[in-house]
Scaffold this active site. Sequence first.
Site, short mmCIF file in Angstrom:
data_model
loop_
_atom_site.label_atom_id
_atom_site.label_comp_id
_atom_site.label_asym_id
_atom_site.label_seq_id
_atom_site.Cartn_x
_atom_site.Cartn_y
_atom_site.Cartn_z
N LYS A 199 0.87 -1.19 0.00
CA LYS A 199 0.00 0.00 0.00
C LYS A 199 0.90 1.23 0.00
CE LYS A 199 -2.64 2.51 3.51
NZ LYS A 199 -4.01 2.67 3.01
N GLU B 227 -7.62 1.74 -6.88
CA GLU B 227 -8.77 1.53 -6.00
C GLU B 227 -9.58 2.81 -5.78
OE1 GLU B 227 -7.93 0.09 -2.01
OE2 GLU B 227 -10.04 -0.20 -1.57
N LYS C 79 -9.64 -2.12 -8.41
CA LYS C 79 -10.25 -2.57 -7.15
C LYS C 79 -11.41 -1.64 -6.81
CE LYS C 79 -9.14 -3.49 -2.30
NZ LYS C 79 -8.18 -4.11 -1.39
N SER D 110 -10.36 -8.69 -3.43
CA SER D 110 -9.20 -8.20 -2.70
C SER D 110 -9.75 -7.75 -1.36
CB SER D 110 -8.54 -7.03 -3.45
OG SER D 110 -7.51 -6.48 -2.66
N GLY E 174 -10.21 -7.29 2.69
CA GLY E 174 -9.52 -7.10 3.96
C GLY E 174 -10.39 -7.69 5.06
P1 13P Z 1 -11.95 -4.16 2.86
O1 13P Z 1 -12.16 -5.41 2.06
O2 13P Z 1 -11.97 -4.38 4.35
O3 13P Z 1 -12.81 -3.03 2.38
O4 13P Z 1 -10.44 -3.71 2.62
C1 13P Z 1 -9.91 -3.75 1.37
C2 13P Z 1 -8.93 -2.67 1.22
O5 13P Z 1 -7.77 -2.89 0.94
C3 13P Z 1 -9.39 -1.29 1.40
O6 13P Z 1 -8.41 -0.42 0.92
#
Ligand code: 13P
Length: 340
Positions: A97, A178, A220, A290, A292
Amino acid sequence: MNIDLLKSAANTIVAKQKGVLAADESSPTIKKRFDSIKVESTEENRRRYREILFTAEGIERYIGGVILFDETLRQSTRDGTPFAKLLSNRGIVPGIKVDKGAKALALYPGNRVTEGLDGMRERLAEYKQLGARFAKWRAVIDIDERDIPSAFAIRANAHGLARYAALCQEIDLVPIVEPEVLMDGAHDIERCEAVTAQVLEAVFTELDAHRVVFDGMLLKPNMVIPGKKCPKQVSVQQVAEATLRCLRRYVPASVPGIVFLSGGQSAEDATDHLNAMNAMGSQPWQVSFSYGRALQAPVLAAWKGQEGNVTTAQKMLLKRCQLNGLARDGKYSRAMEQAA
Ligand code: 13P
């Protein structure tokens, strides 16, 4: 720029059955996650938690890439193997990131813009040397009843994403682009679709102007979904249809893959939505994840900071990876949640 290298890394990340584990929580965000299970956010606890994720047995069948945070890319397993090396050895592409978070956009109250371009070229070179093969930059678009987001905030965010993506491709790192339209708030699915359409149009216009090669990037996006507080919630099928309709209008076919964020959906909903989209037949791009929170929430809840819970926590991660792997083929069903 080596297009073949970029294409091949992007295709590895979204290979059949595979998606991305987003484990790139910044220090304030991981502290929030640890607070929820009453674990102190020390550097060692963060290292140990990431080690639990990255050493979970079997995940390499479903995880093509892992996004790391700056601190994590510099950390190693207990026996001294750098995380990037551990992942690469398992056939998982390490990523990083690189944005510095969303800040208030000056003179546009209620709108935010993501910062982090200063010094980016040098930072990317260092990350590459540390083993990263792809990167992520997240732009955040809020929806409010008032005139939010403004068209200008959308443009400013799209510009930032494109500047970042071009810098990545310059040194052969695959940019994950993203643009996240948030699901906070009370807006309905129609509003989400309209804003997502506006955002995607602006993002691809800017990417094109910056000469970003679509074959060597991943997108994303958010799913098209009503706000969490919207009284009018919709079916899984409606989310899948609205999302694919919107993406097919604005995302060029040469993009190798769409890797959705989960954005606050439950783990089960995120898998169900991904499954419904893949069940609708093949698309110009791979339709993947993807996630989190939707991959990690069950892991955190099982771990609770206790060494005795590590095996169970790792099984929870493998289970979510397997179910999302099935959803990549449209072969998941909600009944599998109980069975697995
Ligand atoms: P979430 O799937 O928890 O939204 O996170 C993904 C992500 O990398 C947000 O930047």
